[in-house]
Structure formats: structure tokens, C-alpha cells
Motif scaffolding. Structure first.
Motif, PDB file in Angstrom:
ATOM      1  N   GLN A 105       0.825  -1.200   0.000  1.00 45.85           N
ATOM      2  CA  GLN A 105       0.000   0.000   0.000  1.00 45.85           C
ATOM      3  C   GLN A 105       0.863   1.256   0.000  1.00 45.85           C
ATOM      4  O   GLN A 105       0.532   2.241  -0.660  1.00 45.85           O
ATOM      5  CB  GLN A 105      -0.931  -0.001   1.207  1.00 45.85           C
ATOM      6  N   GLU A 106       1.962   1.236   0.741  1.00 47.85           N
ATOM      7  CA  GLU A 106       2.874   2.372   0.762  1.00 47.85           C
ATOM      8  C   GLU A 106       3.484   2.609  -0.611  1.00 47.85           C
ATOM      9  O   GLU A 106       3.616   3.752  -1.059  1.00 47.85           O
ATOM     10  CB  GLU A 106       3.971   2.168   1.801  1.00 47.85           C
ATOM     11  N   GLU A 107       3.842   1.536  -1.309  1.00 52.50           N
ATOM     12  CA  GLU A 107       4.393   1.659  -2.651  1.00 52.50           C
ATOM     13  C   GLU A 107       3.359   2.259  -3.605  1.00 52.50           C
ATOM     14  O   GLU A 107       3.676   3.129  -4.425  1.00 52.50           O
ATOM     15  CB  GLU A 107       4.874   0.305  -3.157  1.00 52.50           C
ATOM     16  N   LEU A 108       2.118   1.806  -3.495  1.00 51.91           N
ATOM     17  CA  LEU A 108       1.051   2.350  -4.339  1.00 51.91           C
ATOM     18  C   LEU A 108       0.797   3.821  -4.016  1.00 51.91           C
ATOM     19  O   LEU A 108       0.589   4.636  -4.919  1.00 51.91           O
ATOM     20  CB  LEU A 108      -0.240   1.549  -4.152  1.00 51.91           C
ATOM     21  N   LEU A 109       0.832   4.157  -2.743  1.00 48.56           N
ATOM     22  CA  LEU A 109       0.645   5.546  -2.336  1.00 48.56           C
ATOM     23  C   LEU A 109       1.776   6.421  -2.881  1.00 48.56           C
ATOM     24  O   LEU A 109       1.530   7.517  -3.383  1.00 48.56           O
ATOM     25  CB  LEU A 109       0.576   5.651  -0.814  1.00 48.56           C
ATOM     26  N   ASP A 110       3.001   5.937  -2.804  1.00 53.06           N
ATOM     27  CA  ASP A 110       4.141   6.676  -3.356  1.00 53.06           C
ATOM     28  C   ASP A 110       3.972   6.902  -4.861  1.00 53.06           C
ATOM     29  O   ASP A 110       4.218   7.999  -5.363  1.00 53.06           O
ATOM     30  CB  ASP A 110       5.457   5.944  -3.082  1.00 53.06           C
ATOM     31  N   LEU A 111       3.552   5.872  -5.570  1.00 53.16           N
ATOM     32  CA  LEU A 111       3.326   5.989  -7.015  1.00 53.16           C
ATOM     33  C   LEU A 111       2.221   6.997  -7.309  1.00 53.16           C
ATOM     34  O   LEU A 111       2.346   7.834  -8.215  1.00 53.16           O
ATOM     35  CB  LEU A 111       2.975   4.620  -7.603  1.00 53.16           C
ATOM     36  N   TYR A 112       1.150   6.946  -6.533  1.00 48.58           N
ATOM     37  CA  TYR A 112       0.040   7.878  -6.703  1.00 48.58           C
ATOM     38  C   TYR A 112       0.503   9.314  -6.467  1.00 48.58           C
ATOM     39  O   TYR A 112       0.168  10.220  -7.232  1.00 48.58           O
ATOM     40  CB  TYR A 112      -1.084   7.504  -5.739  1.00 48.58           C
ATOM     41  N   LEU A 130       0.543  12.472  -9.026  1.00 47.37           N
ATOM     42  CA  LEU A 130      -0.064  13.761  -8.710  1.00 47.37           C
ATOM     43  C   LEU A 130       0.944  14.896  -8.853  1.00 47.37           C
ATOM     44  O   LEU A 130       0.605  15.972  -9.359  1.00 47.37           O
ATOM     45  CB  LEU A 130      -0.616  13.760  -7.282  1.00 47.37           C
ATOM     46  N   ASP A 131       2.175  14.666  -8.416  1.00 45.45           N
ATOM     47  CA  ASP A 131       3.225  15.673  -8.570  1.00 45.45           C
ATOM     48  C   ASP A 131       3.454  15.997 -10.045  1.00 45.45           C
ATOM     49  O   ASP A 131       3.588  17.158 -10.423  1.00 45.45           O
ATOM     50  CB  ASP A 131       4.540  15.214  -7.934  1.00 45.45           C
ATOM     51  N   GLY A 132       3.495  14.964 -10.877  1.00 43.04           N
ATOM     52  CA  GLY A 132       3.673  15.164 -12.312  1.00 43.04           C
ATOM     53  C   GLY A 132       2.525  15.949 -12.914  1.00 43.04           C
ATOM     54  O   GLY A 132       2.734  16.861 -13.717  1.00 43.04           O
ATOM     55  N   TYR A 133       1.323  15.611 -12.503  1.00 45.53           N
ATOM     56  CA  TYR A 133       0.144  16.313 -12.994  1.00 45.53           C
ATOM     57  C   TYR A 133       0.181  17.783 -12.570  1.00 45.53           C
ATOM     58  O   TYR A 133      -0.098  18.686 -13.368  1.00 45.53           O
ATOM     59  CB  TYR A 133      -1.124  15.637 -12.462  1.00 45.53           C
ATOM     60  N   TYR A 134       0.556  18.036 -11.323  1.00 39.34           N
ATOM     61  CA  TYR A 134       0.629  19.410 -10.818  1.00 39.34           C
ATOM     62  C   TYR A 134       1.684  20.210 -11.586  1.00 39.34           C
ATOM     63  O   TYR A 134       1.456  21.366 -11.930  1.00 39.34           O
ATOM     64  CB  TYR A 134       0.947  19.388  -9.321  1.00 39.34           C
TER      65      TYR A 134
END
Length: 58
Positions: A19-26, A30-34
Motif C-alpha cells: 500500500q505504501e508503494e502504491l501511495l508513493d506511485l500515486y 499527482l506531482d507530475g500532474y501538478y
């Protein structure tokens, strides 16, 4: 055997490692989108500035 400190550390985790890995990827996505939004805003400001210069120039 795991020490008491290690057991406490693993038992106090909220998310699993996966879950932590998925959260990091998410968060990375989001950073890329921003960053893309910021770049788009900068381009839009430049376009509007050039347009206003064209309108206001004699």
C-alpha cells in the motif's frame, strides 16, 4: 528473532508495504500532474501577454 523494538515498529504501521508503494506511485503521479498544470498556466500567461501586446501596439 525480532527484537521488541522491531515488533513495535511493524505493529504500529498503518499501511502495508504494498500500500505504501502504491501511495508513493500515486503521489508521484499527482506531482507530475501538478507540474504539468503549472507549465500550462505559464504558457497560457505568455499567450495572453503576447495577445495583449499585439492589441495594444499601434
Amino acid at each position: 528473532m525480532a527484537t521488541e523494538k522491531e515488533q513495535h515498529k511493524t505493529s504500529s504501521r498503518i499501511l502495508t508495504e504494498e500500500q505504501e508503494e502504491l501511495l508513493d506511485l500515486y503521489i508521484q503521479n499527482l506531482d507530475g500532474y501538478y507540474m504539468e498544470l503549472q507549465a500550462t498556466d505559464a504558457i497560457q500567461v505568455e499567450i495572453e501577454t503576447q495577445h495583449l501586446k499585439k492589441i495594444l501596439s499601434p
